[in-house]
Scaffold this motif. Structure first.
Motif, PDB file in Angstrom:
ATOM      1  N   ASP A  74      36.335  10.001  84.496  1.00  0.00           N
ATOM      2  CA  ASP A  74      35.700   8.703  84.716  1.00  0.00           C
ATOM      3  C   ASP A  74      36.690   7.634  85.193  1.00  0.00           C
ATOM      4  N   VAL A 209      39.278   2.823  82.697  1.00  0.00           N
ATOM      5  CA  VAL A 209      38.885   3.443  81.431  1.00  0.00           C
ATOM      6  C   VAL A 209      40.140   3.855  80.684  1.00  0.00           C
ATOM      7  N   GLU A 217      33.782   4.735  73.514  1.00  0.00           N
ATOM      8  CA  GLU A 217      32.618   4.237  74.255  1.00  0.00           C
ATOM      9  C   GLU A 217      31.642   5.364  74.559  1.00  0.00           C
ATOM     10  N   ALA A 218      32.173   6.537  74.926  1.00  0.00           N
ATOM     11  CA  ALA A 218      31.307   7.675  75.240  1.00  0.00           C
ATOM     12  C   ALA A 218      30.531   8.127  74.011  1.00  0.00           C
ATOM     13  N   TYR A 221      27.842   5.658  73.293  1.00  0.00           N
ATOM     14  CA  TYR A 221      26.777   5.785  74.295  1.00  0.00           C
ATOM     15  C   TYR A 221      25.834   6.944  73.934  1.00  0.00           C
ATOM     16  N   ASP A 348      29.468   6.141  85.842  1.00  0.00           N
ATOM     17  CA  ASP A 348      30.803   5.819  85.344  1.00  0.00           C
ATOM     18  C   ASP A 348      31.061   6.413  83.966  1.00  0.00           C
ATOM     19  N   MET A 349      30.012   6.954  83.311  1.00  0.00           N
ATOM     20  CA  MET A 349      30.150   7.560  81.995  1.00  0.00           C
ATOM     21  C   MET A 349      30.039   9.081  82.039  1.00  0.00           C
ATOM     22  N   ARG A 352      32.902  11.590  80.763  1.00  0.00           N
ATOM     23  CA  ARG A 352      33.099  11.563  79.308  1.00  0.00           C
ATOM     24  C   ARG A 352      31.911  12.150  78.565  1.00  0.00           C
TER      25      ARG A 352
END
Length: 420
Positions: A74, A209, A217-218, A221, A348-349, A352
């Protein structure tokens, strides 16, 4: 029918076909070293223990590097990561080939090369999965994943045969040289792929990142913002546990309980590969009729019920047919999951998320393998263990039908930052 399945299919395009060719070549190279290196260790040492230790080394990087690999996918240009991954793998294999040529391929060096080669895959996989939606229209992701999974299954069948043939006919040295050149060829093909942004509106450049915060963050999410991902990951965690309760002891069951010869055992495993190939080919048709989430859950239920038939059919033909059907359903599972993940995750995720969900799903395999051995030693009843695994797999699928997984396709994609 979900909105995804109603979209009109279009040709996959030359960019995908170049990526597909590179994938087949690189995957073939992976199979060559997976078989050649253990054979080389066995030839040098004659020790089953030292040969087995090689497999342990190859599994370690997956556990340690999957999440960092997702962050890298990412953070950096995914095409460059794929090219770099192939070139690095080729360099490692070439180094070993040269050392074999010089007669200096000691055991420690082989272990180091095996560890380094295995360290590429946890970084390569999330970059590959994250880049695919940039090359293929959203409506065609199921077809693209099906073709990739099909080729993966074909290579899984043919790769060991090719590797064994290379060692037998041209020797370890030339087999490892061919392995190195396969990775270099894959890198060159990927370099030919032209990259264009799929966005039609301007966007701010993606924020860098960082490693720890990126992993955090992943996970947030997956667990809070996009719950179908958590539901799917847990479904596959349970499924893998159920599968490996049986698969870990399958060779023992076939030889000690059913008294099948090694040749017939090979036929059973070939039937599994053929079933997996069939499942990947028919997956797009099923997905477009009932959606990704329902395909995952229903195929899990059906695979569990079908697995129970292993307790009924004890002859080689029956066992082979049942195994093929189970792997057909399992392969449909994989294609549907890869496609769903690519459709509902922000670009963008995606690297991850691929890495994290894969870690969650695979986390049960070592535990299930240990428990499988312990249960067989305690119960001496593989039929009962097969029925337990089958029931657990079907139950996991039923729970999946009641989860947010089956409603995932109705969700619009989150905002998509500039692709890489």
């Amino acid at each position: 029918m979900s909105g995804d399945t109603a979209e009109r299919a279009t040709p996959l395009g030359s960019r995908f076909h170049l990526l597909w060719a590179a994938y087949i070549i690189s995957n073939t190279g992976t199979w060559i070293y997976r078989l050649t290196l253990p054979l080389l260790v066995l030839d040098l040492t004659g020790s089953a223990l030292q040969t087995a230790a090689l497999y342990a080394l190859e599994y370690g990087p997956f556990l340690l590097l999957s999440l960092p690999g997702g962050v890298l996918a990412d953070r950096f240009d995914r095409k460059r990561l794929l090219v770099l991954g192939d070139l690095v793998a080729g360099m490692f294999a070439m180094t070993l080939a040269v050392m074999v040529s010089l007669g200096a391929a000691h055991l420690a060096l082989i272990y180091v090369v095996a560890l380094l080669l295995s360290s590429v895959e946890p970084i390569y996989h999330p970059a590959f999965q994250g880049w695919l939606p940039d090359l293929v229209d959203r409506a065609n992701l199921d077809r693209a994943n099906a073709l990739l999974q099909s080729s993966d299954n074909v290579v899984s069948l043919a790769g060991p045969v090719l590797a064994g043939g290379l060692v037998a006919f041209v020797g370890f040295e030339m087999a490892i040289y061919i392995d190195a050149f396969s990775f270099i060829a894959s890198a060159l093909i990927i370099l030919l792929i032209r990259v264009t942004s799929r966005r039609t509106t301007p966007a701010e450049p993606p924020k860098p990142v960082r490693m720890v915060s990126g992993i955090r963050e992943a996970l947030r999410y997956i667990t809070r913002e996009n719950r179908p991902l958590l539901a799917g990951s847990l479904l596959f965690t349970g499924t893998n546990f159920a599968i490996w309760l049986i698969q870990a002891n399958l060779v023992y069951y076939l030889t000690s309980y059913l008294h099948l010869s090694s040749t017939v055992v090979g036929v059973v495993f070939a039937a599994q590969g053929a079933g997996a190939l069939l499942g990947s080919l028919i997956a797009p048709v099923v997905i477009r009729r009932i959606g990704n989430g329902r395909t995952i859950a229903l195929s899990t239920v059906a695979a569990g019920l079908t697995t129970a038939l292993l307790a009924v059919f004890r002859d080689p033909v029956g066992v082979s047919v049942v195994s093929a059907l189970v792997f057909t359903l399992g392969s449909m599972n994989v294609v549907a999951w890869f496609t769903l993940r690519q459709r509902i995750v922000r670009r963008d995720m995606l690297g991850r998320v691929v890495a994290a969900t894969r870690m969650i799903a695979f986390s049960s395999i070592p535990l299930a393998s240990v428990i499988a051995g312990g249960l067989e030693s305690a119960l001496r009843n593989m039929v009962l263990i097969i029925l337990i695994g089958a029931a657990l797999r079907a139950l996991v699928g039923v729970l999946g039908l009641r989860s947010s997984l089956v409603r995932a396709e109705a969700r619009p994609l989150s905002d998509e930052p500039a692709t890489r």
